[in-house]
Design a protein around this motif. Structure first.
Motif, mmCIF file in Angstrom:
data_model
loop_
_atom_site.group_PDB
_atom_site.id
_atom_site.type_symbol
_atom_site.label_atom_id
_atom_site.label_comp_id
_atom_site.label_asym_id
_atom_site.label_seq_id
_atom_site.Cartn_x
_atom_site.Cartn_y
_atom_site.Cartn_z
ATOM 1 N N GLN A 48 -60.095 -33.795 19.389
ATOM 2 C CA GLN A 48 -59.963 -33.321 18.011
ATOM 3 C C GLN A 48 -60.719 -32.016 17.762
ATOM 4 O O GLN A 48 -60.283 -31.184 16.970
ATOM 5 C CB GLN A 48 -60.446 -34.391 17.036
ATOM 6 N N ASP A 51 -59.153 -26.424 19.823
ATOM 7 C CA ASP A 51 -58.123 -25.626 19.153
ATOM 8 C C ASP A 51 -57.773 -24.451 20.067
ATOM 9 O O ASP A 51 -58.160 -23.318 19.828
ATOM 10 C CB ASP A 51 -58.611 -25.142 17.796
ATOM 11 N N HIS A 97 -56.674 -18.053 11.608
ATOM 12 C CA HIS A 97 -56.270 -19.453 11.780
ATOM 13 C C HIS A 97 -57.440 -20.392 11.482
ATOM 14 O O HIS A 97 -57.276 -21.372 10.749
ATOM 15 C CB HIS A 97 -55.755 -19.657 13.209
ATOM 16 N N ARG A 98 -58.601 -20.122 12.053
ATOM 17 C CA ARG A 98 -59.754 -21.011 11.847
ATOM 18 C C ARG A 98 -60.219 -20.981 10.394
ATOM 19 O O ARG A 98 -60.641 -22.004 9.859
ATOM 20 C CB ARG A 98 -60.905 -20.640 12.791
ATOM 21 N N ARG A 100 -58.231 -20.590 7.804
ATOM 22 C CA ARG A 100 -57.257 -21.432 7.099
ATOM 23 C C ARG A 100 -57.486 -22.916 7.385
ATOM 24 O O ARG A 100 -57.172 -23.762 6.549
ATOM 25 C CB ARG A 100 -55.830 -21.036 7.490
ATOM 26 N N GLN A 101 -58.021 -23.226 8.575
ATOM 27 C CA GLN A 101 -58.295 -24.617 8.939
ATOM 28 C C GLN A 101 -59.595 -25.130 8.313
ATOM 29 O O GLN A 101 -59.931 -26.301 8.465
ATOM 30 C CB GLN A 101 -58.375 -24.768 10.465
ATOM 31 N N GLY A 102 -60.343 -24.256 7.662
ATOM 32 C CA GLY A 102 -61.561 -24.673 6.977
ATOM 33 C C GLY A 102 -62.856 -24.495 7.755
ATOM 34 O O GLY A 102 -63.910 -24.948 7.304
ATOM 35 N N SER A 103 -62.791 -23.825 8.882
ATOM 36 C CA SER A 103 -64.034 -23.562 9.628
ATOM 37 C C SER A 103 -64.938 -22.660 8.800
ATOM 38 O O SER A 103 -64.476 -21.724 8.146
ATOM 39 C CB SER A 103 -63.746 -22.867 10.958
#
Length: 152
Positions: A48, A51, A97-98, A100-103
């Protein structure tokens, strides 16, 4: 960039068996296709906290960009494509991308001799957070690290 496929083994092995491409990687160059196949398979069913992406150019595989264990990430490109801006383009896409993924942040570890990678990280807003000696034992030789971070 796209997700890995089993068909990527051949192209990635060509890159990962190249001592120049692997000079600053965390392992020795891959001697066998099986080693690369195992590596690609690990990207097909990732944990999980992973990425990872395959970097392509006009449909051809030219490298890897991403994270096996977030927030730490890394990249590897075919030396034939160094210095052409592809790593910078992949970096910008991965940062977007990260985000947008909430990192909240990303980290990286570079060999102090890897000036191209250091410049890439600095151009994309990464700041040095520390240094350490003898952090990686690869092929019986110790390598040092510079640590980086960028808030997203």
């Amino acid at each position: 960039m796209r997700r890995a496929r089993i068909e990527d083994v051949g192209a990635m092995h060509r890159i990962m068996r190249d001592p120049e491409a692997m000079r600053f990687w965390s392992t020795l160059p891959h001697e066998s296709v099986k080693t690369t196949a195992d590596w690609v398979r690990s990207m097909l069913s990732p944990p999980q906290e992973s990425d990872d992406f395959i970097v392509t150019l006009d449909g051809a595989v030219i490298g890897k960009f991403g994270a096996w264990a977030l927030p730490d990430f890394g990249y590897l490109l075919d030396p034939a494509h160094w210095g052409k801006g592809y790593a910078s383009e992949a970096m910008a896409a991965f940062l977007d991308h990260r985000r947008r993924q909430g990192s909240l942040f990303l980290t990286a570890d570079t060999d102090p001799r890897n000036t191209a990678s250091i410049r890439l990280l600095q151009r994309h807003g990464f700041v040095e957070t520390g240094r350490a000696t003898k952090t990686w034992l690869i092929g019986g030789q110790w390598f040092d690290s510079i640590y980086w971070r960028r808030d997203l």
